[in-house]
Design a protein around this motif. Structure first.
Motif, PDB file in Angstrom:
ATOM      1  N   VAL A 209       0.843  -1.200   0.000  1.00 58.25           N
ATOM      2  CA  VAL A 209       0.000   0.000   0.000  1.00 58.25           C
ATOM      3  C   VAL A 209       0.877   1.249   0.000  1.00 58.25           C
ATOM      4  O   VAL A 209       0.694   2.156  -0.801  1.00 58.25           O
ATOM      5  CB  VAL A 209      -0.956  -0.002   1.205  1.00 58.25           C
ATOM      6  N   ILE A 210       1.870   1.272   0.878  1.00 55.56           N
ATOM      7  CA  ILE A 210       2.728   2.454   0.939  1.00 55.56           C
ATOM      8  C   ILE A 210       3.578   2.568  -0.307  1.00 55.56           C
ATOM      9  O   ILE A 210       3.636   3.623  -0.940  1.00 55.56           O
ATOM     10  CB  ILE A 210       3.627   2.404   2.186  1.00 55.56           C
ATOM     11  N   ILE A 213       1.558   3.680  -3.326  1.00 60.84           N
ATOM     12  CA  ILE A 213       1.134   5.089  -3.269  1.00 60.84           C
ATOM     13  C   ILE A 213       2.309   6.010  -3.613  1.00 60.84           C
ATOM     14  O   ILE A 213       2.180   6.972  -4.364  1.00 60.84           O
ATOM     15  CB  ILE A 213       0.610   5.434  -1.867  1.00 60.84           C
ATOM     16  N   MET A 214       3.484   5.674  -3.071  1.00 59.13           N
ATOM     17  CA  MET A 214       4.665   6.484  -3.367  1.00 59.13           C
ATOM     18  C   MET A 214       4.965   6.451  -4.859  1.00 59.13           C
ATOM     19  O   MET A 214       5.299   7.456  -5.474  1.00 59.13           O
ATOM     20  CB  MET A 214       5.868   5.963  -2.584  1.00 59.13           C
ATOM     21  N   TRP A 429       0.633  -4.970   8.245  1.00 56.66           N
ATOM     22  CA  TRP A 429       2.094  -4.879   8.056  1.00 56.66           C
ATOM     23  C   TRP A 429       2.768  -6.246   8.081  1.00 56.66           C
ATOM     24  O   TRP A 429       2.504  -7.041   8.916  1.00 56.66           O
ATOM     25  CB  TRP A 429       2.729  -4.007   9.139  1.00 56.66           C
TER      26      TRP A 429
ATOM     27  N   ILE B 152      -4.698   3.574   7.901  1.00 53.92           N
ATOM     28  CA  ILE B 152      -4.164   3.980   6.599  1.00 53.92           C
ATOM     29  C   ILE B 152      -4.849   5.267   6.175  1.00 53.92           C
ATOM     30  O   ILE B 152      -4.502   5.885   5.190  1.00 53.92           O
ATOM     31  CB  ILE B 152      -4.382   2.850   5.568  1.00 53.92           C
ATOM     32  N   PHE B 343       0.420   9.406   3.611  1.00 51.30           N
ATOM     33  CA  PHE B 343       1.094   8.118   3.478  1.00 51.30           C
ATOM     34  C   PHE B 343       2.561   8.233   3.854  1.00 51.30           C
ATOM     35  O   PHE B 343       3.148   7.304   4.399  1.00 51.30           O
ATOM     36  CB  PHE B 343       0.939   7.585   2.059  1.00 51.30           C
ATOM     37  N   VAL B 344       3.147   9.393   3.537  1.00 47.99           N
ATOM     38  CA  VAL B 344       4.525   9.616   3.967  1.00 47.99           C
ATOM     39  C   VAL B 344       4.582   9.568   5.496  1.00 47.99           C
ATOM     40  O   VAL B 344       5.507   9.002   6.086  1.00 47.99           O
ATOM     41  CB  VAL B 344       5.064  10.948   3.421  1.00 47.99           C
ATOM     42  N   LEU B 346       2.775   7.838   7.373  1.00 42.92           N
ATOM     43  CA  LEU B 346       2.726   6.426   7.747  1.00 42.92           C
ATOM     44  C   LEU B 346       4.128   5.804   7.685  1.00 42.92           C
ATOM     45  O   LEU B 346       4.522   5.020   8.548  1.00 42.92           O
ATOM     46  CB  LEU B 346       1.801   5.710   6.763  1.00 42.92           C
ATOM     47  N   ALA B 347       4.859   6.201   6.636  1.00 39.50           N
ATOM     48  CA  ALA B 347       6.228   5.714   6.519  1.00 39.50           C
ATOM     49  C   ALA B 347       7.081   6.241   7.662  1.00 39.50           C
ATOM     50  O   ALA B 347       7.924   5.516   8.207  1.00 39.50           O
ATOM     51  CB  ALA B 347       6.820   6.133   5.182  1.00 39.50           C
ATOM     52  N   ILE B 350       6.659   4.148  10.605  1.00 38.92           N
ATOM     53  CA  ILE B 350       7.390   2.888  10.541  1.00 38.92           C
ATOM     54  C   ILE B 350       8.879   3.131  10.817  1.00 38.92           C
ATOM     55  O   ILE B 350       9.517   2.390  11.556  1.00 38.92           O
ATOM     56  CB  ILE B 350       7.175   2.222   9.168  1.00 38.92           C
ATOM     57  N   THR B 396      10.784   7.746   1.112  1.00 41.13           N
ATOM     58  CA  THR B 396       9.821   6.877   1.786  1.00 41.13           C
ATOM     59  C   THR B 396       9.935   5.450   1.282  1.00 41.13           C
ATOM     60  O   THR B 396       9.974   4.486   2.051  1.00 41.13           O
ATOM     61  CB  THR B 396       8.390   7.371   1.524  1.00 41.13           C
TER      62      THR B 396
END
Lengths: 429, 422
Positions: A209-210, A213-214, A429, B152, B343-344, B346-347, B350, B396
């Motif tokens: 997902v991440i 999107i990136m 995750w 998310i 979303f960044v 979210l990264a 992590i 990211t």
């Protein structure tokens, strides 16, 4: 309604014994039972109804005039009622007329002033907007079956667009070779780009997902840059438009003999073929079996000797290829005169909603692509009277309910169906 | 999964020198590249460092050649040390040093171009300010995920906060009411997630993505509708708070004591969330619920109720972060203005390993990257602006790919808890 508790009882397997005890189920009874049950068909129908209801409420709340009639609601409630009713009827009629059938055109056709082709225009627009959605919906849906949530269809579509465009204008070939080659180039470009999240997940465990999107953001920025280069930039226009595709690489339109404004083209046929192929791939091929096995239970699949990592990679590549074909459909079809940064619209993101509504089944995906294509065509033709984003809003609301059948069940007090509620799963995750 | 056919790794003594060939060779190559770059291109170039806010007359001209060469050698040396073998406990600091040397060398190289000046104070202050959405978003993520709910939908909560913040500020005429409105809007949108995740046990990743789309559709729709009415989407700006004489300290002053409200709230929230998570009863329960809900349940914690309220509270943070996009930057709302930064964030969460202090470090890295990219593209770098804009996204990607396998998420993250199952 009252026996919903018995339907929820966990010890279900020997339940048929309880059924015959009731008096003979006649058709009406069964039908009524079906209507009040949270099975996938009824959840879909109720989701649509609820979403349009919520859309109507938002239209009322956000419309200045209608809102003003509510300020004196207790003095003259009929004002608020009529204003709301008119607003809703007008807005949804405008969407319908833009997507399916325009009543004015119908009248002038009956009066002999318009051709039959004019009458088909809204439908042709619906099919035109539905075509890329079929591809992106398949791209998301295929990955879903392997337990992967592919949010990257937008980026894959953009790369597919560029791949098809480059082959489309740079090669000089006869049409029977040029067109297929350009289409395939789109698929390959999208597939390579789509494989990246798969490779990353397989090798490092990065969540798709991440990473996807990136990659969407990267693809959008890359397109802006690429359109500015002399290789891609139009030689005639100064704004950010690409070169047009050669005549030999343009997807032929299907109905323009009836009326030149009917834009629907061969891509629709390719899209349906892709859906059939995806169905075959998923349910009849070894590769599809592996996809589904990994999607159901990756540990079991690994125990059975399947390679999880390579399944992730190939599935994402296949999904990317499907989205890339959607890009080719745009670059060689409606935008064959040159692509812009706006050509991709939000087809990739809508692909997510299409796949969820279609429950990741190729047939369902085609049907929901048609529905959302109709919404898009309707919203685009009804603007600015109706805000164009009503289509996004309705789509998201519909799939929210689809993804949360328990919510629909609770709101409408439905029964739990025999097999439990159908939901789509994506891993964390 | 015992399907791997590779032989089991030999047992290693922790204190004995260990080799890290993969990492070592990578740093060796990177360092060598820097040396080559320095030797071929950078002779005679110089990098100018300026203190543009407090000491306006100070400018340092540093010879780029020497600096890049030295840093390249340092990076390669760290790599070589790893190849030869170094004590296990030195590995982390060695690789941090190698990465820092490499990044610093890149900076010196980037700013060696004619006409570019490394304005240390503006860049660092800007970096801190730009890291704020990441801090708020990632903290919101930390609170959710520590309690076992994957969020998310941060992007969507940002959008809701950004939109509502401006709307409420316009209606009431007060920025602070706008901020409160943004927080409530963020919290309302997480409430939906909380409800679906706890009561209806829906898949949280799917719902999160849908909530993003819903927020995008809703804010874009309302934006179009409200555009017709005047004065509902005008830009408001949060004042810069200057701490008197403290603001005149070189470097530290402009960076820390001359910032907008968001920066102070963000930094304080990092500490507050850290304290709450690790030093209070609530924090212990939250972490228990995220790691082993059944155990927490057996100790009398109402798992789903705690998760619900934690997620709702996390929405306050994300909504406040959303207001940064509009009120913080003195901008009116625009469609999809958050551009994937949720979303960044979210990264960043992590990278920060689900720990508020780690989040701060990660957010600063991302803020710095974004700031450098903006500064360089404004100064007219030879690298196309689009590629510079890609930088945060690319970082990211690299970070998520490089770290997620090693960073451990809370054990019950994303797993709905049904008390009846156990």
């Amino acid at each position: 309604m009252s026996d919903s508790t018995t339907a929820e009882a966990p010890a279900e397997p020997p339940a048929p014994a309880a059924e015959p005890a009731e008096d003979k189920p006649n058709f009406m009874r069964l039908f009524g039972r079906y209507l009040t049950e949270a099975n996938s068909v009824m959840v879909t129908i109720y989701s649509l109804l609820l979403a349009f209801l919520i859309g109507a409420i938002l239209l009322i709340v956000s419309d200045e005039y209608t809102r003003s009639t509510f300020t004196y609601f207790f003095a003259r409630p009929q004002d608020a009622w009529y204003a709301s009713r008119d607003l809703i009827v007008e807005s949804y009629t405008a969407l319908f007329e833009g997507a399916i059938l325009n009543f004015n055109t119908l009248e002038s056709y009956q009066a002999g002033q318009a051709e039959f082709g004019n009458l088909l225009r809204p439908l042709s627009e619906t099919l035109t907007y539905a075509t890329p959605l079929i591809f992106t919906g398949l791209a998301v849906g295929l990955a879903f079956r392997a337990g992967l949530f592919n949010i990257g269809a937008q980026g894959q579509l953009i790369f597919g667009m560029m791949g098809a465009l480059i082959v489309g204008f740079s090669l000089d070939l006869p049409i029977w070779l040029h067109l297929p080659l350009a289409v395939i180039a789109g698929g390959v470009a999208g597939g390579l780009f789509g494989a990246i999240p798969g490779v990353l997940k397989a090798s490092t465990g990065a969540h798709e997902v991440i990473s996807s999107i990136m990659l969407n953001n990267i693809a959008a920025l890359f397109l802006v840059w690429a359109l500015g280069t002399t290789f891609l930039h139009s030689t005639v226009k100064s704004d950010l438009v690409s070169k047009p595709v050669d005549d030999t690489a343009i997807l032929p339109t299907l109905l323009s003999s009836l009326n030149p404004s009917l834009r629907v083209n061969l891509a629709l046929v390719i899209g349906i073929a892709a859906a059939v192929f995806t169905w075959w791939l998923l349910s009849k091929s070894t590769f599809g079996f592996r996809i589904r096995a990994v999607g159901f239970n990756e540990h079991a699949a690994a125990t059975a000797g399947m390679r999880i990592g390579s399944t992730y990679t190939t599935t994402m590549a296949a999904a990317g290829a499907l989205a890339g074909l959607g890009g080719a459909a745009l670059a060689l079809g409606v935008s064959s005169g040159g692509i812009t940064t706006n050509t991709a619209l939000d087809y990739g993101f809508s692909g997510i909603t299409v796949a969820l509504l279609g429950r990741a089944n190729p047939g369902g995906i085609v049907a929901s692509a048609l529905l959302f294509g109709a919404l898009k065509a309707g919203a685009l033709s009804a603007q600015p009277d109706v805000p164009v984003d009503i289509s996004t809003l309705l789509q998201a609301t519909i799939v929210l309910f689809i993804a949360a059948p328990a919510l629909v069940k609770a709101i409408l007090h439905l029964r739990t169906p025999r097999g439990g509620l159908v939901t789509l799963e994506a891993k964390g995750w | 999964m015992a399907v791997d056919t590779a032989p089991a790794p030999a047992l290693v003594d922790d204190r004995a020198p260990a080799r890290h060939l993969k990492a070592g060779i990578t740093y060796l190559v990177l360092g060598a590249l820097l040396v080559v770059v320095a030797l071929t291109w950078l002779g005679g170039h110089s990098t100018t460092v300026a203190f543009d806010k407090t000491l306006t007359d100070v400018r340092w001209d540093v010879p780029t050649f020497g600096v890049v060469l030295a840093l390249g050698i340092a990076c390669a040396a760290a790599g070589a040390w790893m190849c030869v073998g170094l004590p296990q406990r030195r590995f982390k600091s060695a690789s941090a040093a190698a990465v820092a040397a490499f990044v610093l060398a890149l900076l010196f190289w980037a700013y060696s171009q004619e006409g570019t000046v490394f304005r240390a104070e503006s860049i660092l202050a800007g970096a801190l300010f730009l890291s704020m959405p990441y801090i708020f978003g990632a903290l919101s993520g930390v609170v959710c995920e520590r309690s076992g709910v994957i969020n998310i939908g941060i992007e969507g909560q940002f959008l809701m906060g950004a939109f509502t913040g401006v709307l409420v500020a316009n209606i009431t005429g007060s920025i602070y009411a706008g901020l409160a409105g943004a927080m409530i809007a963020g919290s309302l949108s997480t409430m939906l997630l909380a409800l679906l995740a706890t009561k209806y046990q829906v898949n949280q990743v799917v719902v999160g993505v849908i909530l993003n789309l819903l927020a995008l559709g809703f804010t874009s729709f309302m934006y179009d509708q409200l555009k017709k009415a005047d004065g509902l989407n005008d830009a408001f700006s949060v004042p810069v708070i200057s701490w008197g004489p403290l603001a005149d300290i070189p470097v530290l002053g402009p960076v820390l004591f001359q910032q907008k409200l968001f920066v102070y709230v963000g930094l304080v929230m990092v500490l507050v969330v850290w304290f709450l998570l690790y030093r209070t009863r609530w924090g212990l329960r939250t972490r228990a619920v995220g790691e082993h809900p059944a155990a927490a349940d057996s100790m009398g914690v109402n798992v789903n109720r705690l998760r619900y309220w934690n997620v709702v509270a996390a929405g306050l943070l994300a909504g406040f972060g959303g207001a940064w996009f509009t009120l913080g930057n003195s901008l009116a709302f625009n469609k999809n203005m958050t551009a994937g930064l949720g979303f960044v964030a979210l990264a960043v969460m992590i990278v920060g390993r689900w720990n508020p202090l780690g989040v701060l470090a990660g957010a600063l890295i991302f803020g710095f990257t974004t700031q450098i990219a903006r500064d360089l593209s404004a100064a007219g770098s030879s690298v196309p602006g689009e590629f510079l804009q890609m930088l945060p996204y690319a970082v990211t990607l690299v970070v998520v790919a490089g770290l997620i396998g090693k960073a451990k998420a809370p054990a019950a993250d994303g797993v709905p808890y049904n008390p009846g199952d156990k």
